[in-house]
Design a protein around this motif. Structure first.
Motif, mmCIF file in Angstrom:
data_model
loop_
_atom_site.group_PDB
_atom_site.id
_atom_site.type_symbol
_atom_site.label_atom_id
_atom_site.label_comp_id
_atom_site.label_asym_id
_atom_site.label_seq_id
_atom_site.Cartn_x
_atom_site.Cartn_y
_atom_site.Cartn_z
ATOM 1 N N SER A 1 -6.504 5.752 -5.195
ATOM 2 C CA SER A 1 -6.324 4.467 -4.508
ATOM 3 C C SER A 1 -6.362 3.297 -5.477
ATOM 4 C CB SER A 1 -7.411 4.272 -3.445
ATOM 5 O OG SER A 1 -7.314 5.272 -2.463
ATOM 6 N N ILE A 2 -7.240 3.386 -6.478
ATOM 7 C CA ILE A 2 -7.302 2.322 -7.479
ATOM 8 C C ILE A 2 -5.959 2.233 -8.199
ATOM 9 C CG2 ILE A 2 -8.355 1.636 -9.675
ATOM 10 C CD1 ILE A 2 -11.000 2.849 -8.588
ATOM 11 N N TYR A 3 -5.422 3.375 -8.580
ATOM 12 C CA TYR A 3 -4.125 3.372 -9.279
ATOM 13 C C TYR A 3 -3.013 2.853 -8.375
ATOM 14 C CZ TYR A 3 -0.325 4.947 -12.298
ATOM 15 O OH TYR A 3 0.784 4.996 -13.097
ATOM 16 N N ASP A 4 -3.065 3.214 -7.103
ATOM 17 C CA ASP A 4 -2.064 2.715 -6.144
ATOM 18 C C ASP A 4 -2.069 1.192 -6.074
ATOM 19 O OD1 ASP A 4 -1.165 5.239 -5.478
ATOM 20 O OD2 ASP A 4 -2.304 5.357 -3.600
ATOM 21 N N MET A 5 -3.214 0.579 -6.341
ATOM 22 C CA MET A 5 -3.311 -0.873 -6.298
ATOM 23 C C MET A 5 -2.455 -1.532 -7.370
ATOM 24 S SD MET A 5 -7.463 -1.223 -5.785
ATOM 25 C CE MET A 5 -7.509 -2.933 -6.256
ATOM 26 N N PHE A 6 -2.174 -0.829 -8.450
ATOM 27 C CA PHE A 6 -1.515 -1.437 -9.591
ATOM 28 C C PHE A 6 -0.113 -0.945 -9.895
ATOM 29 C CE2 PHE A 6 -6.085 -1.504 -10.296
ATOM 30 C CZ PHE A 6 -6.262 -2.871 -10.246
ATOM 31 N N ASN A 7 0.230 0.258 -9.468
ATOM 32 C CA ASN A 7 1.527 0.774 -9.903
ATOM 33 C C ASN A 7 2.659 0.486 -8.932
ATOM 34 O OD1 ASN A 7 1.283 2.697 -7.886
ATOM 35 N ND2 ASN A 7 1.223 4.436 -9.257
ATOM 36 N N GLU B 1 3.988 2.180 -6.616
ATOM 37 C CA GLU B 1 4.819 3.304 -6.158
ATOM 38 C C GLU B 1 4.683 3.541 -4.660
ATOM 39 O OE1 GLU B 1 3.996 6.846 -8.422
ATOM 40 O OE2 GLU B 1 4.413 5.837 -10.320
ATOM 41 N N ARG B 2 3.454 3.513 -4.160
ATOM 42 C CA ARG B 2 3.218 3.783 -2.747
ATOM 43 C C ARG B 2 3.523 2.558 -1.891
ATOM 44 N NH1 ARG B 2 -2.013 6.888 -0.668
ATOM 45 N NH2 ARG B 2 -0.735 8.596 -1.358
ATOM 46 N N TYR B 3 3.020 1.411 -2.308
ATOM 47 C CA TYR B 3 3.225 0.150 -1.590
ATOM 48 C C TYR B 3 3.711 -0.875 -2.602
ATOM 49 C CZ TYR B 3 0.102 2.639 1.571
ATOM 50 O OH TYR B 3 -0.476 3.594 2.365
ATOM 51 N N ALA B 4 4.964 -1.244 -2.499
ATOM 52 C CA ALA B 4 5.584 -2.119 -3.494
ATOM 53 C C ALA B 4 4.871 -3.462 -3.641
ATOM 54 C CB ALA B 4 7.051 -2.337 -3.148
ATOM 55 N N ASP B 5 4.309 -3.979 -2.553
ATOM 56 C CA ASP B 5 3.664 -5.293 -2.623
ATOM 57 C C ASP B 5 2.192 -5.241 -3.034
ATOM 58 O OD1 ASP B 5 2.814 -4.083 -0.277
ATOM 59 O OD2 ASP B 5 2.954 -5.914 0.921
ATOM 60 N N ASP C 1 0.965 -7.296 -6.159
ATOM 61 C CA ASP C 1 0.949 -8.736 -5.898
ATOM 62 C C ASP C 1 -0.237 -9.136 -5.028
ATOM 63 O OD1 ASP C 1 3.293 -9.101 -7.368
ATOM 64 O OD2 ASP C 1 4.564 -8.820 -5.607
ATOM 65 N N ILE C 2 -0.564 -8.329 -4.034
ATOM 66 C CA ILE C 2 -1.701 -8.613 -3.154
ATOM 67 C C ILE C 2 -3.008 -8.549 -3.936
ATOM 68 C CG2 ILE C 2 -3.042 -7.719 -1.197
ATOM 69 C CD1 ILE C 2 -0.324 -6.870 0.031
ATOM 70 N N VAL C 3 -3.143 -7.533 -4.772
ATOM 71 C CA VAL C 3 -4.349 -7.373 -5.576
ATOM 72 C C VAL C 3 -4.537 -8.575 -6.492
ATOM 73 C CG1 VAL C 3 -5.407 -5.990 -7.421
ATOM 74 C CG2 VAL C 3 -4.394 -4.862 -5.442
ATOM 75 N N LYS C 4 -3.450 -9.015 -7.102
ATOM 76 C CA LYS C 4 -3.518 -10.172 -7.998
ATOM 77 C C LYS C 4 -3.821 -11.452 -7.220
ATOM 78 C CE LYS C 4 -0.991 -12.445 -11.682
ATOM 79 N NZ LYS C 4 0.238 -12.440 -12.494
#
Length: 173
Positions: free
Chosen positions: A48-54, A56-60, A63-66
């Motif tokens: 899940s942490i990686y999904d926050m940055f790459n 691939e799973r959720y394109a946005d 941007d949301i994390v940032k």
């Protein structure tokens, strides 16, 4: 735990009451560094942490994390907790996820790393090798094979609480 259990692949009603396959557990493994270490526990599922940055799973997601500053910049008083999910990421993807954390300077700031048992012990040895390879600081304490997160049995631990990590247990203040 003295044992670990294989996760279910079938969650239908027909599986209610069906015992999970049990295996002996070899206990915690010190991969490197000296213990005890102290800090505030923070981290989670590396998938899940990686999904926050790459993206691939959720394109946005990046941007949301940032935008909402969901990922800490300062890890200086933290103990990083990492565990994997039932998705059982490949060792290559595990490496990419750890490299992202490394590039963000996390491993230069944390006081130690606690890693959960991989689901069904899949990639158990490979994940250890990747951790040691990516985290080049041989002084950084890494404790492996904790029963946390998605693996069974599991222990739930609170984040942002003071912890002391010993070679064979975790003390939460």
């Amino acid at each position: 735990s003295d044992v670990w259990y294989e996760g279910r692949e079938d969650y239908s009603v027909s599986q209610m009451g069906t015992e999970l396959k049990k295996h002996d557990n070899k206990g915690y493994e010190v991969l490197q560094g000296s213990f005890p270490v102290k800090g505030k526990l923070l981290g989670g599922c590396i998938d899940s942490i990686y999904d926050m940055f790459n993206g691939e799973r959720y394109a946005d997601m990046p941007d949301i994390v940032k935008k909402y500053e969901l990922f800490p910049v300062d890890w200086s008083d933290k103990i990083l907790l990492l565990e994997t999910s039932e998705e059982i990421m490949s060792p290559d993807k595990y490496r990419r996820a750890l490299l992202y954390l490394k590039d963000k300077g996390v491993f230069n700031q944390v006081g130690g790393v606690i890693c959960g048992k991989p689901m069904n012990n899949i990639y158990y040895e490979e994940y250890k090798e990747v951790l040691i390879d990516v985290i080049e600081n041989k002084e950084l304490p890494i404790l492996y094979n904790f029963n946390i997160g998605h693996g069974l049995p599991r222990c739930i631990v609170p984040f942002n609480r003071d912890v002391t990590v010993y070679k064979d247990h975790l003390l939460i203040a």
